[in-house]
Enzyme design. Structure first.
Site, short mmCIF file in Angstrom:
data_model
loop_
_atom_site.label_atom_id
_atom_site.label_comp_id
_atom_site.label_asym_id
_atom_site.label_seq_id
_atom_site.Cartn_x
_atom_site.Cartn_y
_atom_site.Cartn_z
N GLY A 1 30.67 38.95 37.04
CA GLY A 1 29.41 38.66 36.49
C GLY A 1 29.64 38.03 35.27
O GLY A 1 29.78 36.87 35.03
N LYS B 1 35.75 38.33 45.69
CA LYS B 1 36.07 37.76 44.34
C LYS B 1 37.44 37.30 44.16
O LYS B 1 38.02 36.40 43.53
CB LYS B 1 35.43 38.64 43.28
CG LYS B 1 33.96 39.00 43.37
CD LYS B 1 33.65 40.08 42.75
CE LYS B 1 32.22 40.35 42.79
NZ LYS B 1 31.73 41.73 42.34
N ILE C 1 31.51 38.23 32.65
CA ILE C 1 32.88 37.84 31.93
C ILE C 1 33.24 36.45 32.43
O ILE C 1 33.34 35.99 33.70
CB ILE C 1 33.96 38.89 32.50
CG1 ILE C 1 33.55 40.32 32.27
CG2 ILE C 1 35.37 38.59 32.12
CD1 ILE C 1 34.56 41.49 33.35
N LYS D 1 29.65 34.60 45.84
CA LYS D 1 31.11 34.80 45.94
C LYS D 1 31.43 35.00 47.64
O LYS D 1 32.43 34.47 47.88
CB LYS D 1 31.46 36.31 45.53
CG LYS D 1 30.94 37.47 45.91
CD LYS D 1 30.41 38.31 44.82
CE LYS D 1 29.04 37.84 44.39
NZ LYS D 1 28.49 38.61 43.14
N1 HSE Z 1 27.82 44.63 43.91
C1 HSE Z 1 28.65 43.95 42.94
C2 HSE Z 1 29.24 45.20 42.13
C3 HSE Z 1 28.01 43.06 42.01
O1 HSE Z 1 29.13 46.41 42.39
O2 HSE Z 1 30.14 44.93 41.26
C4 HSE Z 1 27.90 41.65 42.47
O3 HSE Z 1 29.24 40.99 42.93
#
Ligand code: HSE
Length: 444
Positions: free
Chosen positions: A134, A205, A136, A105
């Protein structure tokens, strides 16, 4: 048809998941894809460990460029992460005519414009379902499932580490530092948790979702980013007493003058489904004009949940590999020549132009007229109050205390207007500490 050949760059947690799930479900996956999908080469600096994961039949190298140079490889999966070597390898893979699948990302949010342009010029796909939330399938939902809609807003819990910390702070009444240490001990937070707790990961994201939702270029540099490090247990408790939970939300919204793109802690009404997403889980709410409100929930990290997203991209590529590039789904959902210019009709708005409502906590002297002065300043600024909560001084500061907390919820106002009002309230001699401001999202 001959199986499509895949080279994997980096076989850590996610890479092992990809390998294992592809093996375990290979029959079903190839029935869906129309052909087999085979990892035939793996590159990792730790060759011995990589061999112990993939066995003797798969070539393991320590030089990622050996995969890019192999003419038999159709797809490169980049699971290295970061902006450094990963960027060079992704661009080299594209230049070599490989399709790319990545969970990175950070790379796409910062360098996406360059990478997608290179891929379009070369007629290859860059797929990144695993980069957001992830397991989803939110990229697929936004890009394809909701394609009929004019998207109005997206609000997501898209960082599991911070959601775990906030859940623990609320349920156990603990402070941030204590819970962070516990999260690190349990493996929910990394040794260097900066990107997670400062909101940067969530901002990467939401930047990607914003581009896909609104047809704008990826513009991480314009996102407003605020993490959870300043949140106190007291604010979580007061929010709860007022019927809200505090969540770190990634928000992108279509406003009159442009697009809001922001990450910050937000009060969310406790009755909303997303307010009840606890622990390390992720959830994204999308509001479209035709579909209304939709909610996507699941694991935002982890070996096999993230592998699920990576393999979905592999299947898409296997199906579309032979299609004319113009007839594939565009990387960012909109045809590249129709993306809004970064400075054009849909600019990302500065935070001062964002319109939202607020939770304010003021530590004040418990004296006559304090509330009137504070509310007077808000009234002068044209900021309408939604609710006020004040606890007895003894309850806040202990027996005989002369200080108390004044909590104010406001209706919607412009952030710039609120900044000015806070600056004025802060000048009052009866306001005894820096004012806490947390934004509030009704999400209705
Ligand atoms: N470190 C991220 C989280 C997961 O805690 O959601 C990977 O993007």
């Amino acid at each position: 048809m001959k199986p499509i050949q895949v080279g994997l760059l980096g076989i850590g947690t996610v890479g092992s998941g990809v390998f294992n799930v592809l093996q375990r479900n290979q029959d079903e996956i190839s029935r869906r894809a129309g052909r087999g999908i085979q990892i035939t080469m793996v590159a990792d600096l730790d060759v011995e460990r990589a061999k112990s994961v993939v066995g003797a039949d798969i070539q393991v190298v320590n030089d990622a460029r050996a995969i890019i140079a192999n003419p038999d490889i159709d797809i490169v999966i980049e699971l290295i992460g970061g902006y450094g070597i990963a960027k060079a390898l992704v661009l080299e893979a594209i230049a070599a005519g490989k399709h790319v699948v990545t969970a990175n990302k950070a790379l796409l949010a910062v360098h996406g414009t360059e990478i997608f342009a290179a891929a379009s010029a070369k007629g290859v796909m860059v797929a990144f379902e695993a980069a957001v939330a992830g397991g989803i399938p939110i990229i697929k939902a936004l890009r394809e499932g909701l394609t009929a809609n004019r998207i109005q807003w997206i609000a997501g819990i898209i960082n599991g580490t911070t959601n775990f910390i906030l859940s623990e702070m609320r349920s156990k009444g603990l402070d941030f530092d204590v819970v962070l240490k516990e999260a690190q001990r349990l493996g929910y937070a990394e040794a260097d948790p900066t990107f997670d707790i400062e909101g940067v990961d969530a901002a990467h994201k939401v930047t990607l979702m914003s581009a896909i939702a609104f047809g704008i270029p990826v513009q991480f540099d314009k996102a407003y980013v605020e993490g959870i490090t300043q949140l106190g247990a007291a604010d979580i408790k007061y929010a709860e007493q007022l019927g809200y939970r505090i969540k770190l939300l990634g928000i992108t919204k279509r406003a009159d003058k442009g697009i809001e793109l922001r990450v910050h802690p937000s009060l969310v009404p406790s009755k909303r489904l997303i307010a009840n997403v606890e622990g390390a889980m992720n959830a994204v709410v999308v509001q479209g004009d035709a579909v209304g409100t939709t909610l996507y929930y699941g694991k935002g990290a982890g070996s096999e949940p993230t592998a699920s997203a990576v393999i979905a991209d592999l299947v898409d590529i296997a199906r579309l590999h032979t299609a004319d590039p113009e007839h594939r789904v565009p990387h960012l959902a909109f045809q590249p020549n129709t993306l809004a210019d970064a400075m054009g009709s849909l600019p990302v708005l500065p935070m001062s132009e964002v319109v939202t409502s607020y939770y304010l906590r003021l530590r004040v002297a418990d004296q006559a007229g304090v509330l009137a002065k504070v509310t007077g300043l808000l009234a002068e600024a044209g900021i309408s109050i939604d609710a006020v909560l004040q606890r007895e001084a003894d309850e806040v500061g202990g027996e005989g205390s002369t200080q108390t907390d004044l909590i104010i919820l406001t209706h919607d106002t412009r952030e710039g207007t609120m900044n000015d009002a806070i600056a004025q309230m802060q000048q009052l001699p009866t306001v005894l500490a820096p004012i806490t401001r947390i934004r509030k999202e009704e999400l209705n």
